[in-house]
Design an enzyme around this catalytic site. Structure first.
Site, PDB file in Angstrom:
ATOM      1  CB  SER A 194      63.751  40.011  50.710  1.00 22.93           C
ATOM      2  OG  SER A 194      63.684  41.392  50.421  1.00 22.93           O
ATOM      3  CE  LYS A 197      65.081  40.864  46.600  1.00 24.45           C
ATOM      4  NZ  LYS A 197      64.247  41.466  47.644  1.00 24.45           N
ATOM      5  CB  SER A 252      68.054  41.443  49.993  1.00 29.54           C
ATOM      6  OG  SER A 252      66.688  41.122  49.890  1.00 29.54           O
TER       7      SER A 252
END
Length: 527
Positions: A194, A197, A252
């Site tokens: 993640s 991101k 997340s």
């Protein structure tokens, strides 16, 4: 006694005798040419070797005029003085990618209190390499250094040793200048989870109005991977863009990423934009397949690229605001519920102490990537950014504690280490040279260029097109200006050599004719 008188020599006669002797010598040596009663001295004609030498010089000069100047060779870092003097050190005990051993060396630190110059060598004493030329801060001595495996750092005397971590890859850098203070396997390509991101936020944040609203559909949430982290978006509900960004940074949420990607033109368009953004930032190790960082074949990044994303995000107030938020309320179907930041180095959950001065940024985890983290912290006027990928200790909190060790070391090493790299993107390539910027062609080249091309095929009847291309077509990439390696200022190599040879032969003929004429005896009286 009878005395016989001895005649005294006449001065005028002595002078005439001396002149006659000198004249005879000059005639024999070929430097006197007699023409009638008068004589004149001349310089001797050049000998045969001199004529041949002059011809060779003329031929070489003609070829140099016709041949274009060759491009300078690329600098070799092993011999180039701009990089040969730089000393880099790999501390012992480093492990290479996936636990393989790497080569290690050690170096002598600078004197106590000395602030190392970024371009100067950190070795002192007999046998130490000479200092390299000064290098501006934020630039690399050799950009290929961080592509080598191992731990790289340039310490001064009194600098603390970098921590020995279990992560496969990590990096610590000055967020203001972009100077990389230390790194381990910086360009090792690994799944980012993640932390990718952050690149999604850098791409989509400027494109979406913060207070815009969007109604989520079922199709937008269909492709979310199994066991993905989500914030709890429900299809059919309307959400504000700011709420969706809080769902991305705090929880997340892959569902929040999909909703924002739909507003940004769709998943495929967003992935293409993220790839282009990474290229512009110089993050060339990153390949995006899924905008939320979910494991996908071929999706990779590196500690270097993640640090680039984190440092770039710190320049955006919205990015900093979302990534540093610990708690927030998220809208549900007629109610609000609380969400918490999963970055434990910021929130201080699960036995992890919050780091003083932490700004935040982003954490991640997948079964393939392991634990990953980008973190930034500020102490006084100094801000550091660190990235940690896949610690091997087996503890879920190791990624936060190893990031803490890197931040502690970076603040203690202020002014005691020289950069080993830079997060700044590389300079753009130079524009192509204009076609008329080259040297003017020689006279033979101009004559050949202006000559009509010879055609081995019969001319086509009027009004019909030629079936075959002309034999004098330009080389690949030539637009009518200077040719490639196969042409010399627009003149083929055989034509240039032939023209130079003809000119040299003519020069040799004229020189030999003049030399023979001067060696021939002159006719007339006294000759």
């Amino acid at each position: 006694m009878c005395f016989r008188s001895v005649p005294r020599p006449c001065p005028a006669r002595s002078v005439r005798t001396a002149r006659s002797v000198r004249t005879a010598h000059l005639v024999r040596s070929g430097r006197l040419v007699r023409s009638g009663p008068s004589a004149r001295t001349t310089r001797s004609a050049p000998s045969a070797p001199s004529a041949l030498l002059a011809t060779a010089v003329f031929l070489a000069t003609g070829l140099l005029v016709l041949l274009p100047a060759s491009a300078p060779a690329a600098a070799d870092p092993r011999t180039d003085p701009a990089t040969r003097g730089a000393s880099f050190f790999v501390f012992p005990g480093s492990a290479g990618p996936h636990g393989t051993a790497v080569s290690r060396t050690s170096g002598v630190p600078l004197p106590l209190g000395a602030r190392p110059s970024p371009g100067a060598s950190t070795s002192t004493g007999p046998g130490a390499p000479a200092a390299s030329p000064p290098v501006a801060r934020g630039t690399l001595v050799d950009r290929r250094l961080l592509h080598r495996p191992g731990t790289h750092v340039r310490p001064a005397r009194g600098a603390p040793r970098p921590p020995r971590l279990s992560a496969l890859s990590w990096l610590v850098a000055d967020a203001r200048t972009g100077d990389v203070l230390a790194a381990h396997n910086a360009h090792l390509e690994l799944p980012p989870a993640s932390t990718l991101k952050t690149l999604f936020a850098l791409t989509a944040l400027p494109r979406l109005p913060e207070h815009g609203r969007h109604t989520v559909t079922d199709a937008e949430l269909d492709d979310i991977g199994p066991n993905s982290s989500t914030v709890g978006i429900a299809p059919g509900l309307e959400y504000e863009v700011a709420d969706l960004w809080r769902g991305v940074f705090l929880s997340s949420g892959n569902d929040a990423v999909r909703a924002l990607a739909a507003m940004n033109g769709g998943v495929d368009a967003t992935v293409a934009q993220m790839r282009e953004k990474a290229k512009l930032l110089g993050a060339l190790d990153t390949h995006v397949v899924s905008p939320d960082g979910y494991d996908a074949p071929g999706q990779v990044s590196s500690a270097f690229d993640l640090a680039v994303f984190g440092r770039t995000g710190l320049a955006s107030p919205a990015f900093v605001r979302y990534s540093s938020t610990r708690d927030a309320l998220f809208p549900g179907d007629g109610y609000m519920y609380g969400i918490h930041n999963t970055n434990r180095l910021l929130s201080g959950e699960d036995g992890i102490e919050p780091y003083p001065g932490l700004i935040g940024v982003k954490n991640g985890y997948t079964s393939s990537a392991g634990y990953t983290l980008i973190a930034a912290a500020r102490h006084g006027a100094r801000t550091l950014v660190v990235s940690v990928m896949n610690p091997q200790s087996g503890w879920s909190g190791a990624v936060y504690e190893e990031a803490r060790e890197l931040l502690d070391w970076g603040f203690k090493a202020d002014g005691k280490v020289a950069p080993v790299g830079s997060l700044q993107p590389p300079p753009p390539p130079l524009p192509p040279r204009p076609a008329k910027a080259g040297p003017e062609p020689g006279p033979v080249a101009q004559a050949v260029r202006t000559a009509p091309p010879a055609s081995s095929t019969p001319s086509s009847p009027p009004g019909t097109a030629s079936a075959s291309p002309p034999t004098h077509a330009l080389a690949s990439g030539d637009e009518g200006g200077e040719g490639d390696d196969g042409a010399l200022s627009g003149v083929p190599v055989p034509a240039a050599v032939t023209g130079a040879a003809c000119a040299a032969a003519a020069s040799l003929f004229l020189v030999r004719r003049r030399w023979r004429g001067r060696r021939a005896p002159a006719s007339g009286p006294g000759g």
